[in-house]
Write a protein that holds these residues in place. Sequence first.
Motif, PDB file in Angstrom:
ATOM      1  N   VAL A   1     -35.504 -14.066 -32.642  1.00 28.22           N
ATOM      2  CA  VAL A   1     -36.211 -15.322 -32.178  1.00 28.22           C
ATOM      3  C   VAL A   1     -37.794 -15.366 -33.120  1.00 28.22           C
ATOM      4  CG1 VAL A   1     -37.302 -16.468 -30.438  1.00 28.22           C
ATOM      5  CG2 VAL A   1     -35.191 -15.434 -30.162  1.00 28.22           C
ATOM      6  N   GLY A   2     -37.793 -16.219 -34.061  1.00 35.97           N
ATOM      7  CA  GLY A   2     -39.042 -16.571 -34.592  1.00 35.97           C
ATOM      8  C   GLY A   2     -38.883 -15.850 -36.175  1.00 35.97           C
ATOM      9  N   THR A   3     -38.247 -16.632 -36.852  1.00 36.62           N
ATOM     10  CA  THR A   3     -37.921 -16.246 -38.389  1.00 36.62           C
ATOM     11  C   THR A   3     -38.975 -15.806 -39.118  1.00 36.62           C
ATOM     12  OG1 THR A   3     -36.017 -17.672 -38.092  1.00 36.62           O
ATOM     13  CG2 THR A   3     -36.440 -16.555 -40.558  1.00 36.62           C
TER      14      THR A   3
ATOM     15  N   VAL B   1     -37.540 -10.540 -30.574  1.00 34.05           N
ATOM     16  CA  VAL B   1     -38.315 -11.581 -30.320  1.00 34.05           C
ATOM     17  C   VAL B   1     -39.700 -11.386 -30.892  1.00 34.05           C
ATOM     18  CG1 VAL B   1     -39.491 -13.195 -28.364  1.00 34.05           C
ATOM     19  CG2 VAL B   1     -37.299 -11.891 -28.005  1.00 34.05           C
ATOM     20  N   THR B   2     -40.157 -12.101 -31.936  1.00 33.05           N
ATOM     21  CA  THR B   2     -41.171 -11.956 -32.797  1.00 33.05           C
ATOM     22  C   THR B   2     -42.358 -12.869 -32.387  1.00 33.05           C
ATOM     23  OG1 THR B   2     -40.554 -13.164 -34.516  1.00 33.05           O
ATOM     24  CG2 THR B   2     -39.896 -11.071 -34.491  1.00 33.05           C
TER      25      THR B   2
ATOM     26  N   PRO C   1     -42.638  -8.933 -27.095  1.00 32.21           N
ATOM     27  CA  PRO C   1     -43.962  -8.946 -26.873  1.00 32.21           C
ATOM     28  C   PRO C   1     -44.203  -9.778 -25.568  1.00 32.21           C
ATOM     29  CG  PRO C   1     -43.659  -9.823 -29.129  1.00 32.21           C
ATOM     30  CD  PRO C   1     -42.302  -9.796 -28.474  1.00 32.21           C
ATOM     31  N   VAL C   2     -44.688  -9.189 -24.638  1.00 28.59           N
ATOM     32  CA  VAL C   2     -45.131  -9.902 -23.201  1.00 28.59           C
ATOM     33  C   VAL C   2     -46.612  -9.819 -22.999  1.00 28.59           C
ATOM     34  CG1 VAL C   2     -44.966  -9.789 -20.964  1.00 28.59           C
ATOM     35  CG2 VAL C   2     -42.875  -9.549 -22.391  1.00 28.59           C
TER      36      VAL C   2
ATOM     37  N   VAL D   1     -49.455  -4.770 -28.919  1.00 36.30           N
ATOM     38  CA  VAL D   1     -49.241  -5.339 -29.978  1.00 36.30           C
ATOM     39  C   VAL D   1     -50.034  -6.816 -29.894  1.00 36.30           C
ATOM     40  CG1 VAL D   1     -47.128  -4.377 -30.536  1.00 36.30           C
ATOM     41  CG2 VAL D   1     -47.202  -6.204 -28.900  1.00 36.30           C
ATOM     42  N   ARG D   2     -50.135  -7.545 -31.086  1.00 33.56           N
ATOM     43  CA  ARG D   2     -50.719  -9.004 -31.104  1.00 33.56           C
ATOM     44  C   ARG D   2     -49.530  -9.652 -31.744  1.00 33.56           C
ATOM     45  NH1 ARG D   2     -56.733  -9.717 -32.022  1.00 33.56           N
ATOM     46  NH2 ARG D   2     -56.339 -11.916 -31.638  1.00 33.56           N
ATOM     47  N   PHE D   3     -49.231 -10.764 -31.202  1.00 32.81           N
ATOM     48  CA  PHE D   3     -48.051 -11.659 -31.804  1.00 32.81           C
ATOM     49  C   PHE D   3     -48.584 -13.178 -31.586  1.00 32.81           C
ATOM     50  CE2 PHE D   3     -45.432  -8.066 -32.117  1.00 32.81           C
ATOM     51  CZ  PHE D   3     -44.606  -8.175 -33.236  1.00 32.81           C
TER      52      PHE D   3
END
Length: 212
Positions: free
Chosen positions: A83-85, A148-149, A172-173, A200-202
Amino acid sequence: MIDAERKMQFLFALRSKGVTDARVLGAMEKIDRGAFVKGLFAERAYEDMPLPISCGQTISQPSVVGLMTQALNVSPRDKVLEVGTGSGYQAAVLSQLARRVYTVERHRRLIQDAMEIFTALDLTNVTAITADGSRGLPEQAPFDRILVTAAAEDPPGPLMAQLREGGVMVVPVGQSDTIQTLIKVTKTPDGFDYEEMRPVRFVPLLEGLGKE
């Protein structure tokens, strides 16, 4: 093309950040990140840093791609949903490890760009679709693995529902842009197991389709 010395440095940086799975390192050696970074930032394609791409999105730093892929533990028979190409880089790495990769993105322009690269690299087991990633891809479910990105406030219910029993989702949540945690979700006969991995940071996971 990436030269041998740069490739060695690239792989050494991945190992030093904890990417030790031989299959993941092999996939990341094979897929040239430079193919996915355009314009001003092309020179920095082999540095371990996120870089801007079109539509206000980013290509993740290679060590995070490696760690997420490693946590997913993809086997050669798996059907994977991403999810998130984004740039398509993560899907290309997954294509080296899985039987089939479906990747969804809300920005049509990013899908078009990614598909051109997949074709140029002859990646025949990746299907890229413009869709609302927060809803997953129910018509192809269930999936063995889901990656999921983009960051959600909680692991998204529709995606968890599309996971096969024994399947794994890495997502990432976090409630904000600054504090997010990478979570590994495993579907068991009794429900779901959750494992916190690292900060992380997305970009946020948004509903609906983008404007371009």
